[in-house]
Design an enzyme around this catalytic site. Structure first.
Site, short mmCIF file in Angstrom:
data_model
loop_
_atom_site.label_atom_id
_atom_site.label_comp_id
_atom_site.label_asym_id
_atom_site.label_seq_id
_atom_site.Cartn_x
_atom_site.Cartn_y
_atom_site.Cartn_z
N ARG A 60 0.94 -1.17 0.07
CA ARG A 60 -0.03 -0.07 -0.08
C ARG A 60 1.05 1.24 0.00
O ARG A 60 1.87 1.18 0.36
CB ARG A 60 -0.98 -0.05 1.27
CG ARG A 60 -2.00 -1.01 1.12
CD ARG A 60 -2.79 -0.93 2.72
NE ARG A 60 -1.63 -0.97 3.68
CZ ARG A 60 -1.44 0.15 4.41
NH1 ARG A 60 -1.99 1.21 4.09
NH2 ARG A 60 -0.72 -0.04 5.33
N LYS A 202 -7.83 -3.13 2.04
CA LYS A 202 -8.06 -2.19 3.21
C LYS A 202 -8.79 -0.99 3.13
O LYS A 202 -8.94 -0.40 4.15
CB LYS A 202 -6.56 -1.80 3.38
CG LYS A 202 -5.56 -3.04 3.67
CD LYS A 202 -5.92 -3.70 4.90
CE LYS A 202 -5.14 -4.62 5.54
NZ LYS A 202 -5.45 -5.41 6.87
N HIS A 222 -8.47 -5.30 13.83
CA HIS A 222 -7.53 -5.91 12.72
C HIS A 222 -6.82 -7.08 13.61
O HIS A 222 -6.06 -7.09 14.47
CB HIS A 222 -6.65 -4.94 12.60
CG HIS A 222 -5.41 -5.34 11.55
ND1 HIS A 222 -4.26 -4.96 11.73
CD2 HIS A 222 -5.60 -6.28 10.52
CE1 HIS A 222 -3.64 -5.38 10.57
NE2 HIS A 222 -4.17 -6.13 10.03
N SER A 240 1.93 -7.29 11.46
CA SER A 240 2.59 -8.36 10.76
C SER A 240 3.86 -8.76 11.07
O SER A 240 4.61 -8.24 11.65
CB SER A 240 3.11 -7.31 9.32
OG SER A 240 2.81 -8.15 8.13
N LYS A 244 0.03 -13.62 14.08
CA LYS A 244 -1.27 -13.51 13.96
C LYS A 244 -2.09 -14.70 12.96
O LYS A 244 -2.86 -15.36 13.70
CB LYS A 244 -1.96 -12.30 13.27
CG LYS A 244 -3.34 -11.51 13.66
CD LYS A 244 -3.39 -10.33 13.30
CE LYS A 244 -3.19 -9.85 12.07
NZ LYS A 244 -3.34 -9.56 10.93
N THR A 245 -1.54 -14.89 11.79
CA THR A 245 -2.24 -16.03 10.97
C THR A 245 -1.60 -17.44 11.54
O THR A 245 -2.45 -18.41 11.73
CB THR A 245 -1.74 -15.92 9.46
OG1 THR A 245 -2.19 -14.55 9.21
CG2 THR A 245 -2.19 -16.85 8.51
N ASP A 259 -8.01 -11.94 9.34
CA ASP A 259 -7.35 -10.61 9.61
C ASP A 259 -8.12 -9.32 9.94
O ASP A 259 -7.91 -8.47 10.65
CB ASP A 259 -7.00 -10.12 8.17
CG ASP A 259 -5.97 -9.05 7.85
OD1 ASP A 259 -4.84 -8.87 8.83
OD2 ASP A 259 -6.15 -8.31 7.08
N ARG A 324 2.87 -12.15 -1.29
CA ARG A 324 1.65 -12.45 -0.67
C ARG A 324 0.89 -13.41 -1.36
O ARG A 324 1.12 -13.68 -2.84
CB ARG A 324 0.74 -11.27 -0.91
CG ARG A 324 1.24 -10.11 0.06
CD ARG A 324 0.30 -9.93 1.27
NE ARG A 324 0.84 -8.83 2.21
CZ ARG A 324 0.16 -8.72 3.41
NH1 ARG A 324 -0.84 -9.90 3.61
NH2 ARG A 324 1.00 -7.94 4.34
#
Length: 543
Positions: A60, A202, A222, A240, A244-245, A259, A324
């Site tokens: 981004r 996003k 988030h 990041s 988390k994942t 997410d 990604r």
């Protein structure tokens, strides 16, 4: 009654100002992949997964993201570095230019929705210049049934034209030729000059982060979330690279999402999306089996590099560190079919502390929970630039500052209130370093972090003794099943205790400095949730 096979009349795109376009509506992922390959815009991996390049932008562009400042937003939005204003006049001019650019072209239209809880569902129509951008939306948004598509009416519209760059940025209120703009009055997300798919995802996330708290009393988060066999939901916040994942993928629990979620007033946790958008740098099947196996036809790899034999080289970051994959959530086996669940019981704040001074697991008071939520701390590991050997602290309010249009304390107070009403426990988990900072100590083993989370979910840490860390004020368990006890107090793991204290004070100081910009809006309870040592290295009296 026999099902009629006629395809419903498609709404005419001229109502948006699109003229003479050849529009493909709601094509299947297979068709979109075929068109992408035919146009030379991608190639296939050895197992048939589409790989594309997003061009100049591989992430981004936060400095080129704007919110239209008008009657709807002017008093709601926390204007500043993250939320930059643009005038309605400049927006209208850009919108006309983009529509003119797309007119006469072949375009791809997709109808989908966000927010899995039917009560909060929001229909989104997406118009894209590229076929693979459209396939990304198929993967990431929720997919309506054939019946739902027949009378589909959008609430929001995304217009994505990567090929359009504004030739005269200054006269349109822009910094440069690319832009990503949200207009809450017109309900349009307008993207030009960047093909990075995350701008679409996003953009809608940012829109929900304003609409849900102010209009629906829903806290947008988030975070990732999963649910256990007994219906207890766990929520994982983290920036990041903090896990988390990885940590929400648990064979014993069903994934709700990885997410973006909402937390309703009746304690339902629902996924905003219908897919996952995961980093793949250094991906291996051993480390991330779920993500690795989800990379199959239907998924889209972004900015990866191929080896000579046509296999993907996941360790190659020569295009970007931010490689990604997007895939529909059904590529993961163990999911909660509805993508929502109730009864939140535990919240985990994940941080990768490269200074090696935060405890691997600590239990937070409500004040500490709000303080650490507003802080959103992790540490960037050194090594990205030559000569940098010290970790760099990184703070992102609410673990998602770039997407939060309201002041962070608004979300923090909603979180505190929901935590107290639902009787949730909040934990800070350090997935970073132990026994010294990056370069000296070592990363805490994933199996230990998993053991801590399992112990918490099983209730094993409800009745153990805790001690308070004298610098951060955090409550550290003295015992945790399957974890060596000496790991639980970080100071014990350092050879030189004085070096620990020095490094911990340095990090505590960073927390205080970062929090200054929020202090005016924060309650006393939240301010007292911070480290016990102030900038002058004095312990606060209340300790």
């Amino acid at each position: 009654m026999k099902e009629s096979m006629t395809i419903p009349e498609k709404p005419i795109l001229s109502k948006y100002g699109l003229k003479d376009v050849t529009a493909h509506w709601n094509l299947s992922p297979e068709e979109l992949q075929r068109i992408t390959l035919e146009k030379g815009m991608g190639k296939e991996t050895s197992n048939g997964t589409l790989a594309i390049s997003t061009g100049k932008f591989t992430g981004r562009s936060p400095q080129d993201r704007f919110l239209v400042k008008d009657n709807y937003t002017k008093d709601k939005v926390w204007w500043g570095k993250v939320n930059k204003p643009i005038s309605p006049e400049h927006f209208d001019k850009l919108e006309r230019a983009v529509l003119k650019y797309l007119s006469g072209k072949e375009i791809f239209v997709r109808d989908g929705y966000v927010c899995a809880d039917p009560e909060y569902r929001m229909n989104v129509r997406t118009v894209t210049e590229y076929p693979w951008s459209n396939m990304f939306i198929y993967n990431m948004f929720l997919r309506p049934s054939q019946k739902e598509l027949e009378n589909f009416e959008e609430e929001w519209l995304i217009i994505c034209a990567p090929g359009y760059e504004c030739p005269d940025p200054a006269s349109h209120g822009l910094r440069q030729g690319n832009f990503s703009i949200l207009n809450f009055t017109k309900k349009i997300a307008l993207i030009g000059g960047s093909a990075y798919t995350g701008e679409m995802k996003k953009g809608i996330f940012s829109a929900l982060n304003l609409i849900l708290p102010t209009e629906k009393n829903v806290l947008p988060m988030h975070c990732s979330a999963n649910v256990g066999k007994h219906g207890d939901t766990a929520i994982f916040f983290g920036l990041s690279g903090t896990g988390k994942t990885t940590l929400s993928a648990d064979p014993e629990r069903k994934l709700i999402g990885d997410d973006e979620h909402g937390w309703t007033s009746d304690n339902t946790i629902f996924n905003f999306e219908g897919g996952c958008y995961a980093k793949v740098i250094d991906l291996t099947e051993e480390k991330e089996p779920d993500i690795y196996r989800a990379i199959k036809p239907g998924a889209i790899l972004e900015n990866v590099v191929f080896k000579n034999n046509g296999e993907v080289d996941y360790s190659d970051s020569s295009i970007t560190q931010n490689t990604r994959v997007s895939y529909p959530i059904h590529h993961i086996d163990n999911i909660q079919e509805t993508l929502y669940a109730s009864n939140p019981k535990n919240i985990f704040f994940l941080t990768c502390d490269a200074f090696g001074v935060l405890p691997p697991v600590s239990k937070l008071t409500p004040g500490q929970a709000a303080y650490h939520f507003i802080s959103g701390y992790t540490a960037k590991v050194a090594g990205t630039e030559a000569g940098i050997t010290e970790p760099v602290p990184s703070f992102s309010a609410c673990f998602g500052a770039p997407f939060m249009p309201l002041h962070p304390t608004v979300y923090a107070e909603m979180l505190s209130k929901k935590m107290e009403e639902a009787g949730v426990n909040v934990w800070l988990i350090n997935t970073g370093w132990s026994a010294g900072p990056y370069g000296v100590g070592s990363r805490i083993k994933l199996k230990y972090t998993r053991a801590m989370i399992t112990a918490i979910l099983n209730g094993d840490l409800d009745n153990v003794d805790y001690e308070q860390n004298f610098i951060f004020g955090l409550f550290m368990p003295k015992y945790c099943p399957s974890v060596p006890s000496e790991l639980l107090d970080p100071m014990n793991t350092w050879l030189q205790k004085g070096a620990y204290v020095g490094k911990a004070i340095q990090l505590a100081h960073s927390f205080h400095l970062n929090f200054e910009k929020f202090a005016d809006h924060a309650s006393q309870q939240i301010i007292e949730g911070g480290p016990l040592i102030d900038e002058h290295h004095h312990l606060h009296e209340h300790f």
